[in-house]
Write a protein that holds these residues in place. Structure first.
Motif, PDB file in Angstrom:
ATOM      1  N   TYR A 148       0.869  -1.357   0.129  1.00  0.00           N
ATOM      2  CA  TYR A 148      -0.157  -0.162   0.119  1.00  0.00           C
ATOM      3  C   TYR A 148       0.898   1.122  -0.012  1.00  0.00           C
ATOM      4  CZ  TYR A 148      -4.397   2.427   0.707  1.00  0.00           C
ATOM      5  OH  TYR A 148      -5.477   3.238   0.446  1.00  0.00           O
ATOM      6  N   TRP A 190      -5.714   1.246  -9.485  1.00  0.00           N
ATOM      7  CA  TRP A 190      -4.340   1.810  -9.754  1.00  0.00           C
ATOM      8  C   TRP A 190      -3.259   0.437  -9.746  1.00  0.00           C
ATOM      9  CZ3 TRP A 190      -0.200  -0.020  -6.474  1.00  0.00           C
ATOM     10  CH2 TRP A 190       1.092   0.394  -6.606  1.00  0.00           C
ATOM     11  N   ARG A 191      -3.582  -0.719  -9.295  1.00  0.00           N
ATOM     12  CA  ARG A 191      -2.797  -1.909  -9.388  1.00  0.00           C
ATOM     13  C   ARG A 191      -3.222  -2.619 -10.832  1.00  0.00           C
ATOM     14  NH1 ARG A 191      -2.957  -7.146  -5.321  1.00  0.00           N
ATOM     15  NH2 ARG A 191      -1.297  -8.412  -6.298  1.00  0.00           N
ATOM     16  N   ARG A 202      -0.949  -0.121 -13.326  1.00  0.00           N
ATOM     17  CA  ARG A 202       0.471  -0.160 -13.233  1.00  0.00           C
ATOM     18  C   ARG A 202       0.925  -1.637 -13.717  1.00  0.00           C
ATOM     19  NH1 ARG A 202      -1.380   3.832 -12.404  1.00  0.00           N
ATOM     20  NH2 ARG A 202      -0.883   3.706 -14.392  1.00  0.00           N
ATOM     21  N   ALA A 204      -6.270   8.681  -0.034  1.00  0.00           N
ATOM     22  CA  ALA A 204      -5.917   7.399  -0.164  1.00  0.00           C
ATOM     23  C   ALA A 204      -5.174   6.944   1.242  1.00  0.00           C
ATOM     24  CB  ALA A 204      -4.876   7.130  -1.243  1.00  0.00           C
ATOM     25  N   PHE A 206      -7.184   1.441  -4.840  1.00  0.00           N
ATOM     26  CA  PHE A 206      -6.076   0.667  -5.006  1.00  0.00           C
ATOM     27  C   PHE A 206      -6.193  -0.420  -5.857  1.00  0.00           C
ATOM     28  CE2 PHE A 206      -3.600  -3.323  -3.865  1.00  0.00           C
ATOM     29  CZ  PHE A 206      -2.359  -2.607  -3.669  1.00  0.00           C
ATOM     30  N   SER A 207      -7.055  -1.195  -6.218  1.00  0.00           N
ATOM     31  CA  SER A 207      -7.451  -2.299  -7.028  1.00  0.00           C
ATOM     32  C   SER A 207      -7.395  -1.651  -8.353  1.00  0.00           C
ATOM     33  CB  SER A 207      -8.439  -3.102  -7.060  1.00  0.00           C
ATOM     34  OG  SER A 207      -8.851  -3.583  -5.478  1.00  0.00           O
ATOM     35  N   TRP A 231       3.460   6.447  -5.014  1.00  0.00           N
ATOM     36  CA  TRP A 231       3.267   6.546  -6.480  1.00  0.00           C
ATOM     37  C   TRP A 231       2.452   7.969  -6.800  1.00  0.00           C
ATOM     38  CZ3 TRP A 231      -0.941   7.066  -9.670  1.00  0.00           C
ATOM     39  CH2 TRP A 231      -0.697   6.896 -11.175  1.00  0.00           C
ATOM     40  N   LEU A 232       1.358   7.903  -5.756  1.00  0.00           N
ATOM     41  CA  LEU A 232       0.406   9.164  -6.025  1.00  0.00           C
ATOM     42  C   LEU A 232       1.044  10.338  -5.516  1.00  0.00           C
ATOM     43  CD1 LEU A 232      -2.822   7.398  -4.114  1.00  0.00           C
ATOM     44  CD2 LEU A 232      -2.626   8.025  -6.706  1.00  0.00           C
ATOM     45  N   GLU A 254       3.706   1.520  -1.635  1.00  0.00           N
ATOM     46  CA  GLU A 254       4.097   1.595  -3.082  1.00  0.00           C
ATOM     47  C   GLU A 254       3.033   2.672  -3.493  1.00  0.00           C
ATOM     48  OE1 GLU A 254       5.261  -0.867  -6.732  1.00  0.00           O
ATOM     49  OE2 GLU A 254       4.628  -1.917  -5.069  1.00  0.00           O
ATOM     50  N   TYR A 255       1.756   2.360  -3.409  1.00  0.00           N
ATOM     51  CA  TYR A 255       0.610   3.098  -4.086  1.00  0.00           C
ATOM     52  C   TYR A 255       0.549   4.459  -3.819  1.00  0.00           C
ATOM     53  CZ  TYR A 255      -4.448   4.412  -4.278  1.00  0.00           C
ATOM     54  OH  TYR A 255      -5.499   5.153  -4.408  1.00  0.00           O
TER      55      TYR A 255
END
Length: 553
Positions: A102, A173-174, A177, A127, A170-171, A108-109, A104-105
């Motif tokens: 999380y 975004w994943r 990526r 987030a 999050f899902s 990135w944001l 990492e997310y």
């Protein structure tokens, strides 16, 4: 004799000419299907290939099972009515999403949408998990408030304090990526460009498939920076300039490279995966009823080398979150590091205990299995891409981000820049259909106008079946948040279309909640210190990934 010989030669030549080579040809027309370089179906590969397993996922072969069958029901909770369901094959995360994943997310944001820029100032904050969920007026938990999310000692622990809405974002975004990396690996985009994009140059899987020229903000140095042109022209030497112009530009869904979306599992998928019924089957029958994701009726291992070890992290009794210190301790008082306990028959960890987990479904007390018993899911809201009269797509830009104000007063971006604007489906999609007739189906056959209870024979109750409190919140022009708590005495339930199911027991729960069939609910904008999540992905193509073999072999 000469005539007979000539006739034989003619017949032989005709028969030989009829032996056509249908390799790389259409079985429908016989026309060539020669990949992306031309032919009657130039955008299709002639050989099908199975779906690859995405990062972090485990394959789960679908099947039939009894959903909602609990072993213990001391409070006679009527929302666990058993029903037979069938789920398609799918993939699920091997473990819960961890703090490190999380973070990492969040990193990135923060890099792509700097919070000090006016257009982006609410994206990162929307987030960030709520670390205050650890606070207790009669408990000393400030250590977790300050350290649980970010300290490296907790990096492989499941993330908590995340609402259902945050888990969904999050899902998404994943998904993008992972697919962005796949696109780069086959040289369709410039090498490492994904590390240097800005908020107006983002990759979205849906945007790339529908309107590829809008991807990365239309920045050609990224889209044309790969070696795809050279590679694609090698597919067939006789490709025409026209064919190359229109078929070699961008990767398409027919190439089978992109993975389906990461998403929250449905309630039915989660329960099926948690049960791990493959370990107690005999042909098409189950040999027993499982109380937990593991075999047996006890929470401690019966294996010789592990005898007495706890198989999950849960609250064993009042004031007992881990057991007496020593060999009989379950080695955790709050959450535990993922994969600390044995996996179930599917190879999935922590489907009982540690943290409860969000699933995709809107909560209702009963499952409408009389209407559907295949891939059951309540929560469908059908949308489509917004398009202009000239057919062009509308895309979210840094200046057109729409924020929803949650009942808590926090702002949540409806979509991020780079994504195609989504709008509800309308009559163009629903007219004369027999399977659906509206965009929002969250309360379908349960709480909508057609389902209201009759008060008398000639009148209908003006109140819907589910009328949870509606807390008003608004933000004025100066940025001040105004909250108005719903104090109405006419409210009869806590259920509405924005409460979501969460499954599984947690470190705070007694053994009773470890049963995969148990279910609870919470508003989708709330978070706790005992609810986390994991992602799932649909399986496309074959039901299984291995060939079926006779039992005797």
């Amino acid at each position: 004799m000469l005539r007979i010989f000539l006739a034989f030669i003619l017949l032989l030549s005709v028969s030989c000419s009829n032996k056509r080579d249908y390799k790389n040809s259409s079985r429908a027309t016989g026309w060539k299907m020669i990949g992306r370089a031309g032919g009657s179906a130039s955008n299709y590969y002639t050989s099908s290939k199975g779906q690859e397993t995405g990062p972090g996922l485990v394959f789960i072969e679908g099947g039939t099972y009894t959903m909602g069958r609990v072993q213990d029901d001391p409070i006679a909770d009527w929302n666990n009515t058993p029903s037979q369901q069938h789920v398609m094959s799918f993939y699920m995360d091997e473990s819960e999403v961890t703090n490190l994943m999380y973070l990492e997310y969040l990193d990135w944001l923060k890099r792509v949408f700097p919070p000090d820029q006016e257009n982006y100032k609410h994206i990162l904050s929307s987030a960030v998990p709520d670390t205050l969920v650890w606070r207790n007026p009669l408990g000393f938990n400030e250590t977790m408030v300050d350290n649980y999310l970010r300290h490296p000692a907790f990096s492989e622990y499941p993330v908590v304090g995340v609402s259902w809405l945050q888990a969904v974002n999050f899902s998404k975004w994943r998904t993008d990526r992972v697919n962005e990396k796949l696109l780069e690996e086959i040289d369709f985009t410039a090498r490492d460009a994904r590390y240097h994009v800005t908020g107006d140059q983002l990759f979205s899987t849906q945007t790339y498939l529908q309107a590829p020229t809008l991807t990365y903000g239309g920045k050609d140095s990224i889209l044309s920076g790969g070696k795809r042109s050279e590679k694609l022209l090698k597919f067939k030497k006789d490709s025409t300039a026209v064919g190359a112009k229109y078929t070699n530009l961008y990767l398409q869904r027919t190439d089978g490279v992109f993975l389906p979306a990461y998403r929250l599992p449905t309630e039915s998928e989660w329960e099926y995966a948690a049960l791990g019924l493959s370990g107690i089957r005999e042909y098409n029958s189950h040999l027993g009823r499982k109380k937990y994701p593991w075999n047996g009726q006890y929470t401690r291992s019966g294996k010789r080398k592990l005898r007495g070890d706890q198989l999950a992290n849960f609250k064993q009794s009042k004031g007992d979150y881990g057991g007496i210190a020593g060999w009989s301790d379950d080695n955790a008082d709050i959450t535990a590091q993922v994969k600390s306990y044995p996996p179930n028959d599917f190879g999935i960890y922590d489907m009982a205990g540690n943290v409860a987990e969000w699933v995709a479904d809107v909560y209702r007390p009963t499952i409408a299995d009389d209407y559907n018993d295949f891939n059951y899911y309540r929560g469908n809201v059908y949308t489509k891409d917004s398009r202009n009269p000239d057919g062009s797509f509308n895309m979210v830009t840094p200046t057109t981000i729409i924020y929803d104000t949650l009942p808590t007063g926090k702002l949540m971006p409806r979509q991020l820049p780079g994504e195609l604007v989504q709008i509800p489906v309308d009559e163009n999609e629903t007219y004369l259909r027999t399977n659906f007739d509206t965009s929002d189906n969250r309360n379908y056959i349960d709480g909508d106008l057609r389902s209201r209870r009759k008060m008398t024979q000639n009148s209908v109750d003006p109140r819907p079946m589910y009328n949870a409190p509606v807390h008003e919140v608004s933000i004025d022009s100066t940025g001040n948040v105004h909250r108005q708590y719903d104090k109405s005495t006419n409210r009869t339930t806590l259920i509405n279309n924005k409460v979501r199911v969460y499954k599984g027991g947690s470190w705070r729960d007694r053994e009773y909640w470890l049963d995969p069939a148990q279910r609870r609910y919470l508003p989708q904008y709330m978070a706790t210190d005992y609810i986390g999540f994991r992602c799932a992905m649909s399986r496309v193509g074959s039901k299984s990934i291995t060939d079926k073999k006779p039992r005797q072999q």
